[in-house]
Design a protein around this motif. Structure first.
Motif, PDB file in Angstrom:
ATOM      1  N   GLU A 196      -7.808  -1.947  16.139  1.00  0.00           N
ATOM      2  CA  GLU A 196      -7.137  -2.779  15.142  1.00  0.00           C
ATOM      3  C   GLU A 196      -8.020  -3.130  13.952  1.00  0.00           C
ATOM      4  N   MET A 197      -9.333  -3.206  14.153  1.00  0.00           N
ATOM      5  CA  MET A 197     -10.213  -3.565  13.043  1.00  0.00           C
ATOM      6  C   MET A 197     -10.231  -2.489  11.959  1.00  0.00           C
ATOM      7  N   ARG A 198     -10.026  -1.245  12.358  1.00  0.00           N
ATOM      8  CA  ARG A 198      -9.982  -0.177  11.356  1.00  0.00           C
ATOM      9  C   ARG A 198      -8.731  -0.315  10.487  1.00  0.00           C
ATOM     10  N   THR A 199      -7.616  -0.690  11.107  1.00  0.00           N
ATOM     11  CA  THR A 199      -6.389  -0.923  10.342  1.00  0.00           C
ATOM     12  C   THR A 199      -6.565  -2.109   9.392  1.00  0.00           C
ATOM     13  N   ILE A 200      -7.160  -3.188   9.888  1.00  0.00           N
ATOM     14  CA  ILE A 200      -7.383  -4.369   9.048  1.00  0.00           C
ATOM     15  C   ILE A 200      -8.330  -4.025   7.890  1.00  0.00           C
ATOM     16  N   PHE A 201      -9.340  -3.223   8.171  1.00  0.00           N
ATOM     17  CA  PHE A 201     -10.261  -2.806   7.109  1.00  0.00           C
ATOM     18  C   PHE A 201      -9.511  -2.041   6.020  1.00  0.00           C
ATOM     19  N   LYS A 213       2.213   0.900   7.031  1.00  0.00           N
ATOM     20  CA  LYS A 213       2.702   1.341   5.713  1.00  0.00           C
ATOM     21  C   LYS A 213       4.201   1.606   5.768  1.00  0.00           C
ATOM     22  N   GLU A 214       4.656   2.284   6.824  1.00  0.00           N
ATOM     23  CA  GLU A 214       6.079   2.598   6.970  1.00  0.00           C
ATOM     24  C   GLU A 214       6.904   1.320   7.092  1.00  0.00           C
ATOM     25  N   LEU A 215       6.396   0.343   7.829  1.00  0.00           N
ATOM     26  CA  LEU A 215       7.132  -0.915   7.992  1.00  0.00           C
ATOM     27  C   LEU A 215       7.231  -1.671   6.671  1.00  0.00           C
ATOM     28  N   LEU A 216       6.130  -1.720   5.926  1.00  0.00           N
ATOM     29  CA  LEU A 216       6.144  -2.426   4.644  1.00  0.00           C
ATOM     30  C   LEU A 216       7.069  -1.751   3.645  1.00  0.00           C
ATOM     31  N   LEU A 217       7.153  -0.425   3.688  1.00  0.00           N
ATOM     32  CA  LEU A 217       8.011   0.297   2.741  1.00  0.00           C
ATOM     33  C   LEU A 217       9.496   0.068   3.008  1.00  0.00           C
ATOM     34  N   GLY A 276      -4.848   7.940  -2.229  1.00  0.00           N
ATOM     35  CA  GLY A 276      -6.222   8.050  -2.707  1.00  0.00           C
ATOM     36  C   GLY A 276      -7.166   8.575  -1.640  1.00  0.00           C
ATOM     37  N   LEU A 277      -6.937   8.179  -0.367  1.00  0.00           N
ATOM     38  CA  LEU A 277      -7.789   8.650   0.728  1.00  0.00           C
ATOM     39  C   LEU A 277      -7.710  10.164   0.902  1.00  0.00           C
ATOM     40  N   LEU A 300      -8.669   6.752   8.923  1.00  0.00           N
ATOM     41  CA  LEU A 300      -8.261   5.494   8.307  1.00  0.00           C
ATOM     42  C   LEU A 300      -6.832   5.593   7.794  1.00  0.00           C
ATOM     43  N   SER A 301      -6.491   6.728   7.187  1.00  0.00           N
ATOM     44  CA  SER A 301      -5.123   6.939   6.717  1.00  0.00           C
ATOM     45  C   SER A 301      -4.136   6.909   7.877  1.00  0.00           C
ATOM     46  N   GLY A 302      -4.510   7.541   8.988  1.00  0.00           N
ATOM     47  CA  GLY A 302      -3.643   7.530  10.160  1.00  0.00           C
ATOM     48  C   GLY A 302      -3.469   6.135  10.738  1.00  0.00           C
TER      49      GLY A 302
END
Length: 561
Positions: free
Chosen positions: A196-201, A249-253, A62-63, A241-243
């Protein structure tokens, strides 16, 4: 102990796949089937992690989504035509196999139709990972593929909503408030630290107002994650933000791929069905290729889209699970479709790893058509007078272009496959074209107009190496200059014959030293204090203004190249 066994299987088989020059997901899928067939207990949260990974993946899609793409006929019509054709073909073939005596599990006529519909989708996970690895999400065929996937995902969500018997809550109408709320969230993003806050966001946006909020009001949460990403797509920090979400994302997949095989080894009938469904993969690719070609795309664009879209979709498992729950299909159909899905992932990964020869072969089989009948985005490029071509119009590419232009060099052309970036740069006065750097025909055109220099300025790791491979296959014999982020990447490009390779971090350090030396003693101290916390390739540009036009170069990164 059990989590350690899972981790060991993932690491060993993922690494083995890499050694065999296969995508790691092949190893993850194999690990899932081995663990599912073993006496090792199933970890329930593996599936949860996979679901989270898919939600974050859809949020990142979506981003990058331009909603205008969905209104184009080559996207919406391609999705509707291919779903209709592939649904019909799948139902006919599966029905024929059942009549011939194939035994999988109980099935009703409605179940056969549902199977055809489920197998008409293409894998969002596989296609997006493929496009990201090639840095092709902004290319024409990449935009078509992602647009088709979004339409398919919406169709799957609508089907599940209609068949679930659950009517969305009246509160679902309140979701329209997310549009003005996204402006507030954008303001919050502007004031969030870049670490890290950008990733958490990003994760919070994908899972809370995205997945969870939509799920609460009775709408599929995956669709909510996609919409939430699309609402933030226009924000200037959307790409960053996507980066920031890429690694998590890769770890969760990994959990998603593991979960596919954890149901255990299917029966004989399921293996036979999976084998027949694999034979359909070339037919799927052909249907996509022909459909995309109908809408005026070049032969190469059509072939690339067809190859990318071959794998069956993970949404097929969800659709089949709903059919099993309603009694249209027996339980073993879930295992059969899981096996076919996993094997299609493997085949797609192998075919798309180095598709150059296959794309050329497929292109040769497609009839030619007049250039004037092609889609406007596929019209022949006018390269007359071009002498220097810069691939990748990010910060480094723009700075290089600006410095050359300021020094009086003419015949400079910028190339990027991101349509929105190209449009913005054209308005700023840059001579830039939207094109695919891995297009063999493009390199041949460069040679035909006697271009003498090619600058590979793409910031993504490995992207310049991939383009260099294409360049070496062409007859282009000019000079090649490139940037690299890592020493091994620079060494690899030197081995391939690049005339000059600059490590982008070394270039920034040298430019910053020059800037400090040019200042007086007091100013130098202030400059060092102000830049002490800067990191990465953008550090050297902290005191530099943005580049509004081609006449204002960015000294730091241009000196590096």
């Amino acid at each position: 102990m059990v989590p350690a066994i899972y981790l060991l299987a993932v690491v060993v088989l993922g690494f083995t796949a890499t050694i065999l020059r296969l995508p790691p997901l092949v190893g993850f899928l194999l690990a899932g089937f081995i663990l599912g067939a073993s006496p090792v207990p199933n970890l329930e949260y593996v599936g949860v992690l996979g679901d989270l990974g898919v939600a974050v993946l859809l949020f990142t899609i979506g981003l990058k989504l331009d909603l205008r793409v969905l209104t184009r006929k080559e996207v919406t019509a391609t999705a509707l035509i291919t779903m209709t054709v592939l649904s019909g073909l799948g139902s006919v073939i599966i029905g024929g196999l059942l009549l011939l005596g194939l035994q999988v599990d109980t099935v009703t006529p409605a179940g056969v139709a549902i199977l055809g519909f489920a197998l008409s989708f293409s894998s969002t996970v596989v296609v997006v990972k493929l496009l990201e690895e090639r840095d092709d999400t902004g290319s024409l065929y990449g935009r078509i593929a992602i647009g088709v996937l979004v339409v398919q995902d919406i169709a799957a969500v609508l089907y599940m909503t209609l068949t679930s018997g659950q009517v969305p809550s009246p509160w679902a109408l309140g979701l329209v408030l997310l549009w003005p709320a996204s402006k507030v969230l954008g303001w919050v993003l502007d004031h969030i630290d870049h670490r890290e806050m950008r990733t958490i966001f990003g994760i919070s946006m994908a899972l809370l107002p995205g997945y969870l909020l939509f799920d609460i009001v009775g709408i599929d949460g995956d669709l909510g994650a996609l919409i939430m990403g699309a609402l933030l797509a226009s924000h200037p920090a959307a790409k960053e933000l996507s980066g920031a979400l890429f690694t998590i994302k890769e770890l969760l997949l990994v959990g998603f791929f593991l979960a596919i095989g954890l149901d255990g080894v299917p029966g004989t009938g399921a293996f036979m069905l999976a084998a027949f469904l694999l034979l359909l993969l070339p037919l799927r690719g052909l249907v996509y290729t022909i459909t995309v070609r109908i809408f005026g795309m070049r032969r190469r664009t059509s072939a690339l889209a067809g190859l990318a879209m071959t794998a069956y979709s993970e949404f097929a498992l969800i659709v089949v699970a709903v059919a099993v729950e309603h009694g249209h299909l027996g339980h073993e159909w879930t295992a059969a479709v899981s096996l076919a899905l996993a094997l299609s992932f493997v085949v797609s990964a192998m075919v798309n790893r180095r598709p150059a020869a296959l794309v050329r072969w497929m292109s040769g089989l497609i009839p030619r058509r007049s250039p004037t009948s092609l889609h406007p985005d596929e019209q022949p490029l006018d390269l007359s007078g071009v002498r220097t071509v810069i691939f990748g119009m990010g910060r480094v590419g723009r700075a290089t272009y600006s410095r050359l232009h300021a020094d009086g060099e003419r015949g400079v052309l910028g190339i990027d496959n991101d349509a929105s970036k190209v449009e913005s740069l054209e308005k700023s006065g840059f001579n830039v074209l939207e094109a695919d750097a891995t297009d063999q025909e493009f390199w041949e055109r460069l040679d035909a107009v006697h271009a003498t220099k090619a600058v590979l300025a793409m910031p993504e790791a490995g992207a310049n190496v991939r383009v260099l491979d294409w360049l070496n296959r062409s007859s282009f014999d000019g000079q090649v200059l490139a940037i690299a982020r890592y020493d091994d990447e620079a060494a690899q490009m030197r081995d391939k014959g690049v005339d000059a390779v600059i490590n982008i971090y070394d270039g920034v350090g040298a430019s910053l030293a020059q800037a400090v030396e040019s200042l007086g003693p007091l100013d130098a101290v202030r400059a060092v204090d102000a830049g002490a916390d800067a990191e990465g390739p953008d550090a050297g540009s902290v005191t530099q203004p943005p580049i509004p036009t081609a006449a204002e170069p960015e000294p730091v990164t241009s000196r590096a190249v």
